[in-house]
Design a protein around this motif. Structure first.
Motif, PDB file in Angstrom:
ATOM      1  N   UNK A 129       0.828  -1.205   0.000  1.00 54.57           N
ATOM      2  CA  UNK A 129       0.000   0.000   0.000  1.00 54.57           C
ATOM      3  C   UNK A 129       0.862   1.255   0.000  1.00 54.57           C
ATOM      4  N   UNK A 130       1.939   1.251   0.786  1.00 50.71           N
ATOM      5  CA  UNK A 130       2.849   2.401   0.813  1.00 50.71           C
ATOM      6  C   UNK A 130       3.434   2.665  -0.573  1.00 50.71           C
ATOM      7  N   UNK A 131       3.853   1.604  -1.245  1.00 48.92           N
ATOM      8  CA  UNK A 131       4.444   1.753  -2.576  1.00 48.92           C
ATOM      9  C   UNK A 131       3.413   2.288  -3.574  1.00 48.92           C
ATOM     10  N   UNK A 132       2.212   1.732  -3.527  1.00 52.50           N
ATOM     11  CA  UNK A 132       1.155   2.159  -4.451  1.00 52.50           C
ATOM     12  C   UNK A 132       0.790   3.614  -4.196  1.00 52.50           C
ATOM     13  N   UNK A 133       0.664   3.998  -2.939  1.00 52.96           N
ATOM     14  CA  UNK A 133       0.352   5.387  -2.588  1.00 52.96           C
ATOM     15  C   UNK A 133       1.428   6.333  -3.122  1.00 52.96           C
ATOM     16  N   UNK A 134       2.676   5.981  -2.864  1.00 45.83           N
ATOM     17  CA  UNK A 134       3.792   6.836  -3.308  1.00 45.83           C
ATOM     18  C   UNK A 134       3.829   6.935  -4.838  1.00 45.83           C
ATOM     19  N   UNK A 135       3.625   5.803  -5.511  1.00 49.22           N
ATOM     20  CA  UNK A 135       3.758   5.766  -6.962  1.00 49.22           C
ATOM     21  C   UNK A 135       2.604   6.460  -7.673  1.00 49.22           C
ATOM     22  N   UNK A 136       1.380   6.117  -7.279  1.00 44.21           N
ATOM     23  CA  UNK A 136       0.205   6.568  -8.031  1.00 44.21           C
ATOM     24  C   UNK A 136      -0.401   7.863  -7.518  1.00 44.21           C
ATOM     25  N   UNK A 137      -0.144   8.201  -6.252  1.00 40.77           N
ATOM     26  CA  UNK A 137      -0.796   9.366  -5.675  1.00 40.77           C
ATOM     27  C   UNK A 137       0.168  10.519  -5.368  1.00 40.77           C
ATOM     28  N   UNK A 138       1.434  10.216  -5.149  1.00 37.71           N
ATOM     29  CA  UNK A 138       2.406  11.254  -4.820  1.00 37.71           C
ATOM     30  C   UNK A 138       3.286  11.585  -6.026  1.00 37.71           C
ATOM     31  N   UNK A 139       3.820  10.551  -6.666  1.00 38.93           N
ATOM     32  CA  UNK A 139       4.714  10.785  -7.807  1.00 38.93           C
ATOM     33  C   UNK A 139       3.950  11.087  -9.085  1.00 38.93           C
ATOM     34  N   UNK A 140       2.660  10.768  -9.117  1.00 39.13           N
ATOM     35  CA  UNK A 140       1.808  11.053 -10.270  1.00 39.13           C
ATOM     36  C   UNK A 140       0.439  11.494  -9.770  1.00 39.13           C
ATOM     37  N   UNK A 141      -0.284  12.240 -10.588  1.00 38.19           N
ATOM     38  CA  UNK A 141      -1.634  12.669 -10.196  1.00 38.19           C
ATOM     39  C   UNK A 141      -2.621  11.520 -10.380  1.00 38.19           C
ATOM     40  N   UNK A 142      -3.489  11.289  -9.394  1.00 33.56           N
ATOM     41  CA  UNK A 142      -4.327  10.086  -9.380  1.00 33.56           C
ATOM     42  C   UNK A 142      -5.639  10.238 -10.151  1.00 33.56           C
ATOM     43  N   UNK A 143      -5.553  10.457 -11.474  1.00 31.09           N
ATOM     44  CA  UNK A 143      -6.787  10.702 -12.220  1.00 31.09           C
ATOM     45  C   UNK A 143      -7.311   9.490 -12.979  1.00 31.09           C
ATOM     46  N   UNK A 144      -6.644   8.344 -12.943  1.00 29.42           N
ATOM     47  CA  UNK A 144      -7.295   7.140 -13.471  1.00 29.42           C
ATOM     48  C   UNK A 144      -8.534   6.876 -12.616  1.00 29.42           C
ATOM     49  N   UNK A 145      -9.492   6.157 -13.159  1.00 29.94           N
ATOM     50  CA  UNK A 145     -10.738   5.953 -12.419  1.00 29.94           C
ATOM     51  C   UNK A 145     -10.504   5.208 -11.119  1.00 29.94           C
TER      52      UNK A 145
END
Length: 424
Positions: free
Chosen positions: A76-92
């Motif tokens: 979960x930490x990795x996914x949060x960092x990758x998809x929500x912090x390092x990139x904007x989370x606009x996929x559905x």
């Protein structure tokens, strides 16, 4: 009250769709009594297989084995960092997580995952389920119940009091898609079946189905089928459908739900995230529903390319009810396109959406996002009527929305809505 303007119409349709309680006809959720099968909380939300697959796209250096060796919190930490912090989370799927956190009242400006986790340490599963159902305005969820799963069978055998908000559906994938191995699981449960269908195999399969129908009172029998599923077909699956599933569905007066279009494990390294989709032959649906006109069928198909043909098939077969925008179709642009086309071909005789949730938190975003689209398309259709001089009444619009968000399903089953009865 009569609708008197376009503005009145827009406001009333939007608020009615937003506030009407839903029967969610297909989920992978479980009541609290099912223990570890119930998934909830921010770490389960982040390690959903949609997000796992997205994360690997941004991490070419990450080996599959290394990811699967991580704990759930580390994933979960990795996914949060990758998809929500390092990139904007606009996929559905990412936007869905943001919607959930927002609806739960978290401060999204902090982007502090550990702070969000603290909330879950101080809330019980029972209270959380109630909160989510209340926020999502979902009165009933239909589970997916697998009699081939030993853990789930054990939970049913314990005869826990059942949460009336969680109703059952009998899932029979191994029976139809993997008879070469699943027959042994029937033997383990005391049924006298043979891999070659000799002896009492057919009657014993029927007995197995009837026993589970009596045990869990499912609203329907369901199977997820591959995109190359054919009917009729000279196979164990074809024989079991004709000689077991259809007769039992007829006798029990419950629908047979077919979810068609899956390609399993196109990338096995992704495990649960490794499935894909393929276009299917609509003739398969046409043939089975027209052959058995005294049996009810619920059908959803996974490929966008199948949606128009499926809607036309439903026009010709009143024993077919199509439902939802499933899996890879659960994207706003596709939901809007498909919902509009279905309304134009079938009016309100459809189930526009189901959540397919695996984590109970997802009810918040799946229904928030879908309601917005359903309301938008429905408003456009009513506005066409208003422009043509048709009188629109608020109570008639409420009736229509009640049907779309559950009433049509219960009428198709020929059963009263238990939540509506309990509310009286």
């Amino acid at each position: 009250m009569t609708i008197h303007s376009k503005e009145h119409l827009h406001s009333f349709v939007t608020e009615t769709v937003r506030n009407t309680q839903v029967t969610d006809i297909h989920t992978h959720l479980f009541a609290e009594s099912f223990g570890d099968l119930l998934l909830w909380g921010v770490d389960d939300l982040l390690t959903y297989h949609y997000l796992i697959a997205e994360t690997f796209r941004f991490k070419p250096e990450l080996s599959y084995d290394a990811f699967w060796a991580m704990s759930k919190q580390e994933q979960a930490d990795l996914i949060w960092k990758t998809l929500f912090i390092e990139h904007s989370p606009y996929s559905e799927a990412c936007r869905g997580v943001v919607t959930v956190l927002n609806r739960l009242g978290f401060d999204l400006s902090t982007r502090d995952l550990n702070t969000y986790r603290e909330y879950y340490k101080n809330v019980s599963a029972k209270d959380y389920i109630s909160r989510i159902l209340e926020l999502a305005k979902v009165k009933t969820v239909v589970m997916t119940n697998d009699p081939f799963d030993s853990f789930e069978r054990e939970k049913w055998s314990q005869n826990h009091p059942q949460d009336p908000r969680f109703l059952a559906a009998l899932r029979i994938d191994p029976l139809l898609n993997a008879w070469d191995t699943s027959w042994t699981l029937l033997v383990e449960q005391g049924y006298e079946v043979k891999p070659d269908f000799s002896g009492n195999t057919i009657s014993e399969i029927r007995r197995f189905l009837n026993d589970w129908i009596a045990r869990i009172n499912p609203l329907y029998m369901a199977v997820s089928l591959p995109n190359d599923f054919a009917y009729p077909e000279d196979s164990s699956r074809g024989r079991i459908i004709d000689e077991c599933i259809v007769p039992v569905a007829r006798e029990a007066n419950i629908p047979f739900a077919m979810m068609i279009g899956v390609k399993r494990q196109v990338n096995p390294s992704l495990k649960g995230a490794g499935d894909s989709l393929g276009k299917s032959d609509i003739g398969t649906v046409e043939r089975i529903v027209s052959k058995y006109q005294d049996v009810k069928f619920l059908v959803t198909m996974l490929s966008r390319e199948n949606q128009h043909e499926l809607a036309v098939t439903a026009r010709k077969n009143r024993n077919l009810l199509i439902f939802g925008c499933w899996w890879f179709l659960n994207n706003p642009s596709l939901i809007e396109e498909i919902t509009r086309m279905r309304f134009e071909l079938l009016g309100g005789s459809i189930i526009p959406q189901h959540s397919d949730c695996r984590i109970i938190d997802q009810l918040l975003y799946k229904w928030d996002h879908s309601r917005e689209i359903i309301a938008k398309v429905l408003f456009e259709k009513y506005d066409d009527l208003l422009a043509a001089g048709w009188r629109l009444e608020e109570e008639e619009i409420q009736r229509d929305v009640d049907d779309l968000l559950g009433g049509t399903f219960w009428k198709f089953l020929g059963k009263p809505d238990p939540a509506a009865i309990a509310a009286k």
